[in-house]
Write an enzyme that holds these catalytic residues in place. Structure first.
Site, PDB file in Angstrom:
ATOM      1  N   ASP A  66      10.662   1.890  -2.805  1.00  0.00           N
ATOM      2  CA  ASP A  66       9.644   1.820  -3.836  1.00  0.00           C
ATOM      3  C   ASP A  66       8.366   1.334  -3.179  1.00  0.00           C
ATOM      4  O   ASP A  66       8.394   0.449  -2.312  1.00  0.00           O
ATOM      5  CB  ASP A  66      10.051   0.903  -4.982  1.00  0.00           C
ATOM      6  N   TYR A 148      -2.838   7.785  -3.297  1.00  0.00           N
ATOM      7  CA  TYR A 148      -4.112   7.087  -3.123  1.00  0.00           C
ATOM      8  C   TYR A 148      -4.704   7.268  -1.720  1.00  0.00           C
ATOM      9  O   TYR A 148      -5.672   6.597  -1.370  1.00  0.00           O
ATOM     10  CB  TYR A 148      -3.918   5.593  -3.398  1.00  0.00           C
TER      11      TYR A 148
HETATM   12  P1  IMP Z   1       6.805   5.322  -5.268  1.00  0.00           P
HETATM   13  O1  IMP Z   1       7.232   4.464  -6.405  1.00  0.00           O
HETATM   14  O2  IMP Z   1       7.319   4.862  -3.962  1.00  0.00           O
HETATM   15  O3  IMP Z   1       7.069   6.767  -5.530  1.00  0.00           O
HETATM   16  O4  IMP Z   1       5.242   5.222  -5.129  1.00  0.00           O
HETATM   17  C1  IMP Z   1       4.473   5.006  -6.260  1.00  0.00           C
HETATM   18  C2  IMP Z   1       3.098   5.562  -6.131  1.00  0.00           C
HETATM   19  O5  IMP Z   1       2.409   4.896  -5.090  1.00  0.00           O
HETATM   20  C3  IMP Z   1       3.007   7.045  -5.773  1.00  0.00           C
HETATM   21  O6  IMP Z   1       3.095   7.858  -6.903  1.00  0.00           O
HETATM   22  C4  IMP Z   1       1.629   7.123  -5.176  1.00  0.00           C
HETATM   23  O7  IMP Z   1       0.662   7.173  -6.174  1.00  0.00           O
HETATM   24  C5  IMP Z   1       1.529   5.792  -4.468  1.00  0.00           C
HETATM   25  N1  IMP Z   1       1.911   5.945  -3.053  1.00  0.00           N
HETATM   26  C6  IMP Z   1       3.125   5.695  -2.493  1.00  0.00           C
HETATM   27  N2  IMP Z   1       3.091   5.951  -1.174  1.00  0.00           N
HETATM   28  C7  IMP Z   1       1.845   6.383  -0.907  1.00  0.00           C
HETATM   29  C8  IMP Z   1       1.192   6.808   0.290  1.00  0.00           C
HETATM   30  O8  IMP Z   1       1.745   6.871   1.391  1.00  0.00           O
HETATM   31  N3  IMP Z   1      -0.104   7.161   0.167  1.00  0.00           N
HETATM   32  C9  IMP Z   1      -0.770   7.117  -1.009  1.00  0.00           C
HETATM   33  N4  IMP Z   1      -0.215   6.742  -2.148  1.00  0.00           N
HETATM   34  C10 IMP Z   1       1.095   6.371  -2.103  1.00  0.00           C
END
Ligand code: IMP
Length: 190
Positions: A66, A148
């Site tokens: 996460d 982002y």
């Molecule tokens: P998740 O819960 O790990 O899927 O990440 C949540 C949110 O964080 C994603 O939907 C992106 O908006 C942001 N995010 C996660 N990893 C990245 C990255 O490597 N670059 C930019 N945004 C990220």
């Protein structure tokens, strides 16, 4: 090794980092079509919840991650709510615009991406964390990557994540660092 995610970007990134020693498989590739619950208040809780959920379903070694963008001037927001910051559509551009709007005129632009991975192996849980410090720019730059990336400039670099070749971003990114620890751990695991 099962990776509890539906995000193909992440699977590709993690598979590249893990190399040929481990094949990363998603629940969807094994025929599982439903959502994986994610209702925690912290990145750690969410990663644990997703890993436990998939482990209980499949009974196989698995891991979940996460990730969140934590902005100091916003008291750590969007954090665990990064994906849906501007609404349930999970629209990256709307999310970035909301961040830029909230930071309008704010001079402290310090932020970090933090990634937590929870691995379940032989009935035990292990947690790994990677982070990358940086700052939020005032407008979007670059088209690579996702989320982002166009507004985040990592410390020590002249450009955003979205302006870097994907291999370079993976090497220094929060997820890269967390996966590096996971890989090291698996390599030493007898
Ligand atoms: P998740 O819960 O790990 O899927 O990440 C949540 C949110 O964080 C994603 O939907 C992106 O908006 C942001 N995010 C996660 N990893 C990245 C990255 O490597 N670059 C930019 N945004 C990220």
């Amino acid at each position: 090794m099962l990776f509890a995610t539906a995000n193909q970007h992440k699977v590709d990134e993690v598979q590249r980092l893990l190399g040929a020693a481990f094949e990363v498989v998603t629940p969807a590739q094994t025929g599982y079509a439903d959502d994986i619950p994610e209702t925690g208040d912290t990145l750690e809780q969410n990663a644990r919840q997703k890993a436990r959920f998939i482990f209980e379903k499949f009974g196989q070694p698995c891991f979940a991650d996460d990730t969140g963008l934590e902005i100091d001037a916003l008291n750590g927001a969007p954090g665990v709510y990064s994906a849906r910051y501007a609404g349930d559509e999970k629209d990256s551009v709307a999310n970035m615009q909301l961040v830029l709007q909230k930071l309008h005129g704010v001079t402290n632009r310090a932020a970090r991406f933090r990634c937590v991975i929870v691995l379940i192996l032989d009935g035990r849980e292990y947690a790994f964390e990677g982070r990358v410090e940086g700052e939020i720019l005032t407008e979007l730059h670059g088209t690579q990557g996702f989320g982002y990336d166009p507004i985040f400039r990592p410390d020590g670099y002249p450009c955003t994540f979205a302006e870097m070749p994907v291999e370079e971003k993976n090497r220094l990114s929060h997820r890269g660092k967390a996966v590096e620890q996971l890989v090291k751990f698996l390599g030493n695991y007898a």
